[in-house]
Design a protein around this motif. Structure first.
Motif, PDB file in Angstrom:
ATOM      1  N   PHE A 198      34.164  42.625 -24.170  1.00  0.00           N
ATOM      2  CA  PHE A 198      33.168  43.450 -24.833  1.00  0.00           C
ATOM      3  C   PHE A 198      31.824  43.148 -24.176  1.00  0.00           C
ATOM      4  O   PHE A 198      31.612  42.048 -23.678  1.00  0.00           O
ATOM      5  CB  PHE A 198      33.091  43.107 -26.326  1.00  0.00           C
ATOM      6  N   THR A 199      30.918  44.107 -24.211  1.00  0.00           N
ATOM      7  CA  THR A 199      29.573  43.907 -23.673  1.00  0.00           C
ATOM      8  C   THR A 199      28.572  44.143 -24.789  1.00  0.00           C
ATOM      9  O   THR A 199      28.595  45.189 -25.447  1.00  0.00           O
ATOM     10  CB  THR A 199      29.289  44.894 -22.519  1.00  0.00           C
ATOM     11  N   VAL A 200      27.712  43.183 -24.998  1.00  0.00           N
ATOM     12  CA  VAL A 200      26.690  43.300 -26.032  1.00  0.00           C
ATOM     13  C   VAL A 200      25.635  44.291 -25.570  1.00  0.00           C
ATOM     14  O   VAL A 200      25.128  44.205 -24.451  1.00  0.00           O
ATOM     15  CB  VAL A 200      26.047  41.935 -26.332  1.00  0.00           C
ATOM     16  N   ILE A 201      25.326  45.242 -26.428  1.00  0.00           N
ATOM     17  CA  ILE A 201      24.292  46.228 -26.150  1.00  0.00           C
ATOM     18  C   ILE A 201      23.021  45.868 -26.922  1.00  0.00           C
ATOM     19  O   ILE A 201      21.919  45.946 -26.399  1.00  0.00           O
ATOM     20  CB  ILE A 201      24.771  47.644 -26.513  1.00  0.00           C
ATOM     21  N   ASP A 202      23.211  45.431 -28.159  1.00  0.00           N
ATOM     22  CA  ASP A 202      22.070  45.102 -29.006  1.00  0.00           C
ATOM     23  C   ASP A 202      22.551  44.205 -30.139  1.00  0.00           C
ATOM     24  O   ASP A 202      23.751  44.101 -30.391  1.00  0.00           O
ATOM     25  CB  ASP A 202      21.465  46.391 -29.580  1.00  0.00           C
ATOM     26  N   GLY A 203      21.620  43.576 -30.807  1.00  0.00           N
ATOM     27  CA  GLY A 203      21.909  42.775 -31.984  1.00  0.00           C
ATOM     28  C   GLY A 203      20.731  42.834 -32.926  1.00  0.00           C
ATOM     29  O   GLY A 203      19.575  42.766 -32.489  1.00  0.00           O
ATOM     30  N   TYR A 204      21.003  43.012 -34.230  1.00  0.00           N
ATOM     31  CA  TYR A 204      19.928  43.108 -35.207  1.00  0.00           C
ATOM     32  C   TYR A 204      20.484  42.798 -36.592  1.00  0.00           C
ATOM     33  O   TYR A 204      21.698  42.809 -36.805  1.00  0.00           O
ATOM     34  CB  TYR A 204      19.288  44.501 -35.188  1.00  0.00           C
ATOM     35  N   TYR A 205      19.607  42.527 -37.520  1.00  0.00           N
ATOM     36  CA  TYR A 205      20.015  42.292 -38.899  1.00  0.00           C
ATOM     37  C   TYR A 205      20.241  43.628 -39.597  1.00  0.00           C
ATOM     38  O   TYR A 205      19.309  44.417 -39.744  1.00  0.00           O
ATOM     39  CB  TYR A 205      18.958  41.481 -39.653  1.00  0.00           C
ATOM     40  N   ALA A 206      21.466  43.876 -40.042  1.00  0.00           N
ATOM     41  CA  ALA A 206      21.784  45.082 -40.809  1.00  0.00           C
ATOM     42  C   ALA A 206      21.370  44.891 -42.267  1.00  0.00           C
ATOM     43  O   ALA A 206      21.167  45.863 -42.996  1.00  0.00           O
ATOM     44  CB  ALA A 206      23.269  45.393 -40.714  1.00  0.00           C
ATOM     45  N   SER A 207      21.280  43.645 -42.698  1.00  0.00           N
ATOM     46  CA  SER A 207      20.797  43.261 -44.019  1.00  0.00           C
ATOM     47  C   SER A 207      20.276  41.826 -43.875  1.00  0.00           C
ATOM     48  O   SER A 207      20.447  41.219 -42.816  1.00  0.00           O
ATOM     49  CB  SER A 207      21.909  43.361 -45.068  1.00  0.00           C
ATOM     50  N   PRO A 208      19.675  41.259 -44.911  1.00  0.00           N
ATOM     51  CA  PRO A 208      19.127  39.906 -44.742  1.00  0.00           C
ATOM     52  C   PRO A 208      20.140  38.844 -44.295  1.00  0.00           C
ATOM     53  O   PRO A 208      19.754  37.865 -43.650  1.00  0.00           O
ATOM     54  CB  PRO A 208      18.569  39.577 -46.134  1.00  0.00           C
ATOM     55  N   ASN A 209      21.421  39.025 -44.598  1.00  0.00           N
ATOM     56  CA  ASN A 209      22.420  38.027 -44.211  1.00  0.00           C
ATOM     57  C   ASN A 209      23.535  38.572 -43.324  1.00  0.00           C
ATOM     58  O   ASN A 209      24.532  37.882 -43.110  1.00  0.00           O
ATOM     59  CB  ASN A 209      23.045  37.393 -45.458  1.00  0.00           C
ATOM     60  N   MET A 210      23.404  39.789 -42.829  1.00  0.00           N
ATOM     61  CA  MET A 210      24.455  40.360 -41.979  1.00  0.00           C
ATOM     62  C   MET A 210      23.842  40.711 -40.627  1.00  0.00           C
ATOM     63  O   MET A 210      22.995  41.605 -40.536  1.00  0.00           O
ATOM     64  CB  MET A 210      25.069  41.594 -42.629  1.00  0.00           C
ATOM     65  N   PHE A 211      24.274  39.982 -39.597  1.00  0.00           N
ATOM     66  CA  PHE A 211      23.790  40.245 -38.243  1.00  0.00           C
ATOM     67  C   PHE A 211      24.801  41.141 -37.539  1.00  0.00           C
ATOM     68  O   PHE A 211      25.995  40.837 -37.487  1.00  0.00           O
ATOM     69  CB  PHE A 211      23.613  38.937 -37.465  1.00  0.00           C
ATOM     70  N   ARG A 212      24.336  42.243 -37.017  1.00  0.00           N
ATOM     71  CA  ARG A 212      25.203  43.246 -36.386  1.00  0.00           C
ATOM     72  C   ARG A 212      25.052  43.208 -34.872  1.00  0.00           C
ATOM     73  O   ARG A 212      23.962  43.317 -34.338  1.00  0.00           O
ATOM     74  CB  ARG A 212      24.853  44.627 -36.897  1.00  0.00           C
ATOM     75  N   LEU A 213      26.192  43.070 -34.195  1.00  0.00           N
ATOM     76  CA  LEU A 213      26.237  43.222 -32.743  1.00  0.00           C
ATOM     77  C   LEU A 213      26.700  44.636 -32.440  1.00  0.00           C
ATOM     78  O   LEU A 213      27.719  45.086 -32.968  1.00  0.00           O
ATOM     79  CB  LEU A 213      27.218  42.232 -32.123  1.00  0.00           C
ATOM     80  N   VAL A 214      25.971  45.339 -31.614  1.00  0.00           N
ATOM     81  CA  VAL A 214      26.413  46.632 -31.096  1.00  0.00           C
ATOM     82  C   VAL A 214      27.032  46.320 -29.746  1.00  0.00           C
ATOM     83  O   VAL A 214      26.386  45.712 -28.887  1.00  0.00           O
ATOM     84  CB  VAL A 214      25.241  47.624 -30.948  1.00  0.00           C
ATOM     85  N   VAL A 215      28.296  46.702 -29.577  1.00  0.00           N
ATOM     86  CA  VAL A 215      29.019  46.326 -28.359  1.00  0.00           C
ATOM     87  C   VAL A 215      29.651  47.535 -27.691  1.00  0.00           C
ATOM     88  O   VAL A 215      29.988  48.520 -28.343  1.00  0.00           O
ATOM     89  CB  VAL A 215      30.128  45.280 -28.660  1.00  0.00           C
ATOM     90  N   GLY A 216      29.785  47.438 -26.375  1.00  0.00           N
ATOM     91  CA  GLY A 216      30.649  48.346 -25.637  1.00  0.00           C
ATOM     92  C   GLY A 216      32.033  47.739 -25.734  1.00  0.00           C
ATOM     93  O   GLY A 216      32.207  46.531 -25.543  1.00  0.00           O
ATOM     94  N   ALA A 217      33.010  48.538 -26.070  1.00  0.00           N
ATOM     95  CA  ALA A 217      34.357  48.037 -26.345  1.00  0.00           C
ATOM     96  C   ALA A 217      35.370  48.624 -25.368  1.00  0.00           C
ATOM     97  O   ALA A 217      35.111  49.640 -24.726  1.00  0.00           O
ATOM     98  CB  ALA A 217      34.747  48.380 -27.782  1.00  0.00           C
ATOM     99  N   PRO A 218      36.548  47.999 -25.256  1.00  0.00           N
ATOM    100  CA  PRO A 218      37.599  48.548 -24.394  1.00  0.00           C
ATOM    101  C   PRO A 218      37.993  49.965 -24.830  1.00  0.00           C
ATOM    102  O   PRO A 218      37.898  50.308 -26.016  1.00  0.00           O
ATOM    103  CB  PRO A 218      38.765  47.577 -24.601  1.00  0.00           C
ATOM    104  N   ASN A 219      38.431  50.763 -23.888  1.00  0.00           N
ATOM    105  CA  ASN A 219      38.771  52.161 -24.164  1.00  0.00           C
ATOM    106  C   ASN A 219      39.916  52.338 -25.151  1.00  0.00           C
ATOM    107  O   ASN A 219      39.995  53.363 -25.817  1.00  0.00           O
ATOM    108  CB  ASN A 219      39.090  52.910 -22.866  1.00  0.00           C
ATOM    109  N   ASP A 220      40.797  51.357 -25.278  1.00  0.00           N
ATOM    110  CA  ASP A 220      41.925  51.496 -26.206  1.00  0.00           C
ATOM    111  C   ASP A 220      41.628  50.893 -27.584  1.00  0.00           C
ATOM    112  O   ASP A 220      42.533  50.672 -28.380  1.00  0.00           O
ATOM    113  CB  ASP A 220      43.192  50.885 -25.620  1.00  0.00           C
ATOM    114  N   THR A 221      40.365  50.679 -27.885  1.00  0.00           N
ATOM    115  CA  THR A 221      39.962  50.146 -29.182  1.00  0.00           C
ATOM    116  C   THR A 221      40.317  51.147 -30.276  1.00  0.00           C
ATOM    117  O   THR A 221      39.998  52.332 -30.156  1.00  0.00           O
ATOM    118  CB  THR A 221      38.439  49.878 -29.196  1.00  0.00           C
TER     119      THR A 221
END
Length: 180
Positions: A38-61
Motif C-alpha cells: 500500500f502507498t500512503v497518500i495522506d493521514g489525518y484525524y477523522a475524529s479526536p481519537n481516530m487517525f485515518r490513513l488514505v492509501v493507494g491499494a492493490p487493484n484486487d482489493t
C-alpha cells in the motif's frame, strides 16, 4: 499438520495453513498469506481519537466487503535496515480497510485505514509517523465473516478498534431488519 514442526516452521504458520485448507473445503473465505503493498497518500484525524490513513491499494482489493483486514508490518522500515530482526520481534497489527473505492478514470484503488489512538501504542505511533509516499506492507489478508448479518435480527457489538468495521457495515447495510 502437514509438516513436522521444528525451528524452521512455526506452529502459527502451520495452524494458518490448516485453517486455509479447511475453509477452502467448506467454501468459506479464509486468511490469505500474501504480501501486499500500500502507498500512503495522506493521514489525518477523522475524529479526536481516530487517525485515518488514505492509501493507494492493490487493484484486487475488495471494494464491497466490510471487515476486510490486513496484517500490517509496523516496523518494516527497521527490518529493511536490520535483517537480523527475529520473527518474535516483528511488530504486526491487523487493521480493517474502513472503506475502499476505485477511481473511475484512472482505475486506481484507494482506501481508508482507520487507527484508534489510545495513548502511546505501537499501532497509533506507526500510523501517525507515516508520511505521504510511505510504503506499507501487509503480509496477510483476513476477511471477517459478515454474511450471517444479511438475515434476521443482528446485534452489533464493537470496541474502539472495531469501529471502522461496524461503520462500514452500517453504511452498506442490506438486511431489511435494522441492527441493534
Amino acid at each position: 499438520f502437514d509438516d513436522f514442526i521444528d525451528e524452521t516452521v512455526t506452529i502459527k504458520s502451520q495452524y494458518i495453513h490448516l485453517l486455509q485448507v479447511a475453509a477452502k473445503k467448506l467454501g468459506k473465505l479464509a486468511i490469505k498469506q500474501q504480501e501486499r503493498d500500500f502507498t500512503v497518500i495522506d493521514g489525518y484525524y477523522a475524529s479526536p481519537n481516530m487517525f485515518r490513513l488514505v492509501v493507494g491499494a492493490p487493484n484486487d482489493t475488495p471494494l464491497n466487503h466490510a471487515g476486510y483486514a490486513y496484517l500490517f508490518e509496523l516496523n518494516a522500515d527497521t527490518q529493511k535496515r536490520d535483517q537480523t530482526i527475529s520473527a518474535s520481534a516483528k511488530l504486526q497489527r491487523y487493521y480493517t480497510l474502513r472503506k475502499a473505492w476505485q477511481d473511475a478514470n484512472s482505475q486506481t484503488v484507494y482506501g481508508w485505514v482507520d487507527t484508534y489512538i489510545h495513548g502511546d501504542t505501537p499501532g497509533g505511533n506507526w500510523a501517525r509517523a507515516l508520511q505521504a509516499d510511505s510504503k506499507i506492507k501487509s503480509v496477510r489478508d483476513y476477511p471477517e465473516k459478515v454474511a450471517h448479518l444479511e438475515t434476521g435480527q443482528c446485534l452489533l457489538i464493537c470496541d474502539e478498534t472495531s469501529m471502522p468495521t461496524v461503520a462500514n457495515l452500517l453504511e452498506a447495510w442490506q438486511n431489511p431488519i435494522a441492527p441493534i
